[in-house]
Structure formats: structure tokens, C-alpha cells
Design a protein around this motif. Structure first.
Motif: not given
Ligand SMILES: [Zn+2]
Ligand SMILES: [Zn+2]
Length: 354
Positions: A153-168, A191-198
Motif C-alpha cells: 500500500f505504501g508503494a502506491t502512495l508515491a504516485c496514485s496516492g500522491l496524485t490523489s492527495y495533490s488533486a484533493v 485513492m482520491t475517494i479514500a483521501v476525501l473521506k479521510a
């Protein structure tokens, strides 16, 4: 060291041996333990991104040289460090920030390396990436400690997670009950939905053409879903949110999705264009003015944003998309890229070293 490289555009990944670098300064060599397979690598394997009527953006124009080693969602441990590095070889695992700029331009000086206008050093484009046993990182500052986060999961933070976070971050602050549409419920969308929710957002409308994807979206926090394919996509989005949307994060970003988002948008709303599927905006320009709309682009995120996201992932249990772990081999690089290309992969694939 072994890398899984594409010899030319369209070619499958093949295992080849390359020389281990002599490390200088604060450079580090990372043994890769987990390497996420991201959808943008499908375009990189093709060798270009579709720019609609502007043609193609070739990977070589971005500074890539074949054979390329793709993969930019990397977790691993230090195996060697340059004379000035403070990190030690050992068991500590790190997430590697891959979106490395020139280090010289104004954006890089301001820690916004994803805005770099100079000679970029992105891992998987201008430098070798994470479909490999080891990766050479130009400075230890790009290592973010993984902590107790699950490594795949941590690996996915570097692109899909980061992209989501930056967009949110580009649509915040926003009242929690105002509708936000997330278009595309693949890896980045989930990931975007998860970040919005968090971050406490409550009205999240997921839009996709796949029922399986929308099911995943509901599981990670979407409050409503819209299946693409009906006669009135704009109306469906507005009804699902209960009113015109305050913002949309468009992970598909073709002409149809960007139009639907803009027509569904309340006055003063923000569209964040993220996806790389290609297309053209075809929205009445006068309506952008009348409705005071904002159209913003988003490409990955910055190192400070990755650190914030990793902190968020430590603090709250971010809902995780389904992750399929497969062996870190050339064969599985190819199978995972094909799965993304053909939309047969549900959720995320992460290559794991044995
Ligand atoms: Zn990516
Ligand atoms: Zn720069």
C-alpha cells in the motif's frame, strides 16, 4: 543489477543486467521490495501520451532514452549510500519520491519539483525506475520512511496516492456536504475517494462505466455512484450529488468526462484535470466566465505533499483499494501492464521481491 526494461516503444519488458552505479555525494541505492504498477506506465510502454488535436507527446521528447525501466511506486531499503549520505544500509524501509526535478529552477527551489521546467530526473522516465531489483536515487532527501504502513500500500502512495492527495488539496477547503465528483474509479480514483473521506468529506459521487469499479468506490467511501452509459450523464451526476457539484476530480479526462463535469458544476466550482486518456475541452468559454469556473491541471505531487500523505496514512486507517501482490519479475511486469491496459485488473497490482 537486474532491471526489467522495455527496449523500444511497444516492446514487452525483458530482464537485462546493468552496471551498479558508483555512488557520489548523497546518492543512494535502494533494493526494491515492493513496486506498484501504475496506469501511466501503460502509456509509457506505448511510448507516448495522446494530446488530442495536438498530436502525441512522445516519451523520448520528455527525455526518456531506450531501453527504459518503468515503475515509479517504489518501496525498498538502502543497500549502498554515497560518502555524504546520512542513511545507513539496513532494514528501514522507505517510500521513494520519484518525481525529481532539476534541482535548479524556481519550482525546484520552492520544493515543487513536479512543476520543474528544467532537466527533470523523474524515476521511470529520465532515470531508471522501479521494475528492477535496485534503483539509483540521486539524493537521500527523496526517501520517506515507511513506518508501519503496509509496504505494498505504501508503494502506491508515491504516485496514485500522491496524485490523489495533490488533486484533493486543489479543491479544498470545501464544506463537507458539498458534492464532489470523482470521475474514474481505478487506482487513482479509489485513492482520491479514500483521501476525501479521510479528510472528512461526506458527499462523494463516484463516476465510472464499470460496476465492479463502482463497488470498490462505495467500499472506500463514495456516498453515491453514477454508471456512465445513460442518456444524461450530467443530470445523473447532479442528481447523485443532490445539487450541482462544487468540484470534480477527473481521473479519466477525455473530452466527454471534462464536458460532463463542467456542465454539472455549480458557480465557482473547480475542475481538476488529472487523467491522461487524451481528448479536448469542448465547453462554451463564455460559460466558464459566467459560472466563474476554475480549471486546474494536476500532475503527481511534490515531496512535501508526499510527506503529508504518508503522515495521514500513519494517522488514519486509509481505506485501501484491492491490491494484488505478484512476483517482481519481467513476466509479471508485462502481465500487470496488460491487465491495466485491458481493464481486467480489479484494483491495484504491486510487484513484490522474493
Ligand atoms: Zn503513476
Ligand atoms: Zn527544476
Amino acid at each position: 543489477m537486474k532491471v526489467f526494461a522495455h527496449a523500444e516503444p511497444g516492446a514487452p519488458a525483458e530482464e537485462i543486467e546493468v552496471e551498479r552505479p558508483e555512488l557520489q555525494g548523497s546518492e543512494v541505492l535502494i533494493r526494491i521490495t515492493n513496486s506498484g504498477v501504475c496506469h501511466s506506465d501503460v502509456h509509457c510502454q506505448d511510448g507516448y501520451f495522446d494530446l488530442g488535436s495536438a498530436g502525441r507527446y512522445e516519451l523520448t521528447a520528455a527525455g526518456a532514452q531506450y531501453p527504459v525501466v518503468l515503475g515509479h511506486e517504489i518501496v525498498g531499503e538502502v543497500v549502498d549510500a554515497g560518502p555524504d549520505a546520512t542513511v545507513q544500509p539496513g532494514d528501514t524501509r522507505y517510500i521513494v519520491f520519484p518525481w525529481i526535478g532539476c534541482g535548479q529552477c524556481q519550482a525546484c527551489q520552492e520544493d515543487r519539483e513536479n512543476y520543474c521546467s528544467g532537466k527533470k530526473r523523474n524515476l521511470s522516465v529520465q532515470r531508471r525506475g522501479g521494475y528492477a531489483e535496485e534503483v539509483h536515487v540521486p539524493d537521500e532527501c527523496y526517501l520517506v520512511p515507511l513506518g508501519d504502513i503496509d509496504p505494498s500500500f505504501g508503494a502506491t502512495l508515491a504516485c496514485s496516492g500522491l496524485t490523489s492527495y495533490s488533486a484533493v488539496k486543489k479543491i479544498m477547503p470545501l464544506p463537507a456536504d458539498k458534492p464532489v465528483a470523482v470521475i474514474g474509479a481505478g487506482g487513482v480514483g479509489l485513492m482520491t475517494i479514500a483521501v476525501l473521506k479521510a479528510l472528512g468529506h461526506e458527499n462523494i459521487v463516484a463516476v465510472d462505466m464499470s460496476e465492479a469499479a463502482l463497488k470498490n468506490a462505495s467500499a472506500v467511501g463514495a456516498s453515491a455512484t453514477v454508471t456512465v452509459g445513460g442518456e444524461d450523464l450530467v443530470g445523473d451526476i447532479v442528481r447523485a450529488g443532490g445539487e450541482k457539484i462544487a468540484a470534480a476530480i477527473d481521473l479519466v479526462n477525455n473530452g466527454d468526462t471534462s464536458n460532463a463535469a463542467l456542465f454539472a458544476m455549480a458557480n465557482g466550482g473547480t475542475l481538476v484535470s488529472v487523467g491522461l486518456f487524451g481528448g479536448q475541452y469542448q465547453f462554451p468559454t463564455a460559460l466558464t466566465a459566467f459560472n466563474l469556473l476554475n480549471i486546474r491541471g494536476n500532475f503527481v505531487g511534490s515531496l512535501p505533499e508526499l510527506k503529508e500523505l504518508v503522515q495521514l496514512a500513519q494517522d488514519v486507517d486509509l481505506p485501501k483499494p484491492p491490491i494484488q501482490e505478484v512476483p517482481l519479475t519481467a513476466e509479471q511486469v508485462n502481465a500487470s501492464l496488460d491487465g491495466l491496459r485491458n481493464r481486467t485488473l480489479n484494483g491495484r497490482a504491486v510487484l513484490v521481491a522474493s
